[in-house]
Design a protein around this motif. Structure first.
Motif, PDB file in Angstrom:
ATOM      1  N   ILE A 158       0.566  -2.990   2.483  1.00 16.93           N
ATOM      2  CA  ILE A 158       0.379  -2.081   3.611  1.00 16.93           C
ATOM      3  C   ILE A 158       1.714  -1.405   3.886  1.00 16.93           C
ATOM      4  O   ILE A 158       2.760  -2.056   3.842  1.00 16.93           O
ATOM      5  N   SER A 176       4.314   6.985   5.837  1.00 16.74           N
ATOM      6  CA  SER A 176       3.506   5.939   5.194  1.00 16.74           C
ATOM      7  C   SER A 176       2.525   6.491   4.162  1.00 16.74           C
ATOM      8  O   SER A 176       2.335   5.882   3.111  1.00 16.74           O
ATOM      9  N   MET A 177       1.907   7.633   4.438  1.00 16.75           N
ATOM     10  CA  MET A 177       0.969   8.204   3.462  1.00 16.75           C
ATOM     11  C   MET A 177       1.690   8.611   2.175  1.00 16.75           C
ATOM     12  O   MET A 177       1.202   8.341   1.083  1.00 16.75           O
ATOM     13  N   HIS A 220       1.003   4.222  -5.479  1.00 16.22           N
ATOM     14  CA  HIS A 220      -0.113   4.412  -6.411  1.00 16.22           C
ATOM     15  C   HIS A 220       0.389   5.011  -7.714  1.00 16.22           C
ATOM     16  O   HIS A 220       0.007   4.563  -8.802  1.00 16.22           O
ATOM     17  N   ALA A 274      -2.016   0.601   0.802  1.00 13.48           N
ATOM     18  CA  ALA A 274      -2.702   1.357   1.852  1.00 13.48           C
ATOM     19  C   ALA A 274      -1.703   1.707   2.941  1.00 13.48           C
ATOM     20  O   ALA A 274      -0.815   0.917   3.254  1.00 13.48           O
ATOM     21  N   THR A 313      -0.986   2.675   7.000  1.00 14.15           N
ATOM     22  CA  THR A 313      -1.548   2.131   8.238  1.00 14.15           C
ATOM     23  C   THR A 313      -2.730   2.956   8.732  1.00 14.15           C
ATOM     24  O   THR A 313      -3.584   2.432   9.437  1.00 14.15           O
ATOM     25  N   GLY A 314      -2.827   4.201   8.338  1.00 10.03           N
ATOM     26  CA  GLY A 314      -3.948   5.048   8.740  1.00 10.03           C
ATOM     27  C   GLY A 314      -5.245   4.744   8.029  1.00 10.03           C
ATOM     28  O   GLY A 314      -6.313   5.142   8.473  1.00 10.03           O
ATOM     29  N   ASN A 315      -5.199   4.019   6.909  1.00 12.05           N
ATOM     30  CA  ASN A 315      -6.425   3.716   6.161  1.00 12.05           C
ATOM     31  C   ASN A 315      -6.451   2.268   5.673  1.00 12.05           C
ATOM     32  O   ASN A 315      -6.926   1.973   4.592  1.00 12.05           O
ATOM     33  N   CYS A 316      -5.984   1.346   6.513  1.00 11.20           N
ATOM     34  CA  CYS A 316      -5.814  -0.037   6.079  1.00 11.20           C
ATOM     35  C   CYS A 316      -6.956  -0.976   6.487  1.00 11.20           C
ATOM     36  O   CYS A 316      -6.943  -2.150   6.164  1.00 11.20           O
ATOM     37  N   GLY A 317      -7.935  -0.476   7.213  1.00  2.67           N
ATOM     38  CA  GLY A 317      -9.050  -1.325   7.614  1.00  2.67           C
ATOM     39  C   GLY A 317      -8.724  -2.157   8.832  1.00  2.67           C
ATOM     40  O   GLY A 317      -7.724  -1.948   9.521  1.00  2.67           O
ATOM     41  N   ARG A 318      -9.586  -3.116   9.095  1.00  2.00           N
ATOM     42  CA  ARG A 318      -9.389  -4.013  10.239  1.00  2.00           C
ATOM     43  C   ARG A 318      -8.454  -5.153   9.853  1.00  2.00           C
ATOM     44  O   ARG A 318      -8.449  -5.596   8.718  1.00  2.00           O
ATOM     45  N   TYR A 323      -3.303  -8.477   3.576  1.00  2.00           N
ATOM     46  CA  TYR A 323      -2.220  -7.876   2.792  1.00  2.00           C
ATOM     47  C   TYR A 323      -1.156  -8.909   2.442  1.00  2.00           C
ATOM     48  O   TYR A 323      -0.811  -9.759   3.246  1.00  2.00           O
TER      49      TYR A 323
END
Length: 147
Positions: free
Chosen positions: A29, A35-36, A43, A51, A53-58, A63
């Protein structure tokens, strides 16, 4: 994205990967203003489970590693982010925080903030664009009982 931004992000990614001991299988994370961009760079470098923080899930302790780029921000503002990220990090999780070059008192404040949250500082590095440290949760190193 400008060449300068890419160069600055690229310059801290390699030392952060090294401090964290990242492997392609790790779930990572990434937090901070960029971050993006950092996630996309991870990647590109072969870390498909990164991931932002904007697309890391609940939060579910899912992680293995948290990479935090906290340059040009105050340490005081980092504390709520640390509290929030801890819920995403596994019990054996590693945390790497990159900050601007600090005075010794500020470095100690960062160390104290991490230790207060149950992390043990493992390594640190000083770089021309800041400094970083890696920490692991205390629970990851259980004390061995004497025989």
């Amino acid at each position: 994205m400008s060449d300068l931004q890419v160069a600055n992000g690229d310059r801290i990614i390699a030392p952060m990967i090294e401090l964290a001991g990242c492997a392609a299988r790790h779930r990572i994370i990434v937090a901070g203003a960029k971050s993006m961009e950092m996630m996309l760079e991870l990647h590109r470098r072969g870390y498909p489970h990164a991931a932002a923080t904007g697309n890391c899930g609940r939060p579910a302790g899912q992680y293995d590693i948290a990479l935090i780029d906290w340059r040009r921000r105050t340490l005081h503002a980092l504390e709520p982010t640390l509290d929030w990220l801890m819920n995403f990090l596994s019990t054996r999780g590693v945390l790497v925080v990159w900050v601007d070059a600090q005075k010794p008192a500020a470095n100690q404040s960062l160390r104290d903030a991490l230790e207060k949250r149950g992390f043990m500082i493992e390594q640190s590095t000083v770089h021309d664009c800041g400094c970083a440290l890696s920490a692991r949760r205390f629970l990851a190193h259980p004390i061995q009982k004497a025989a």
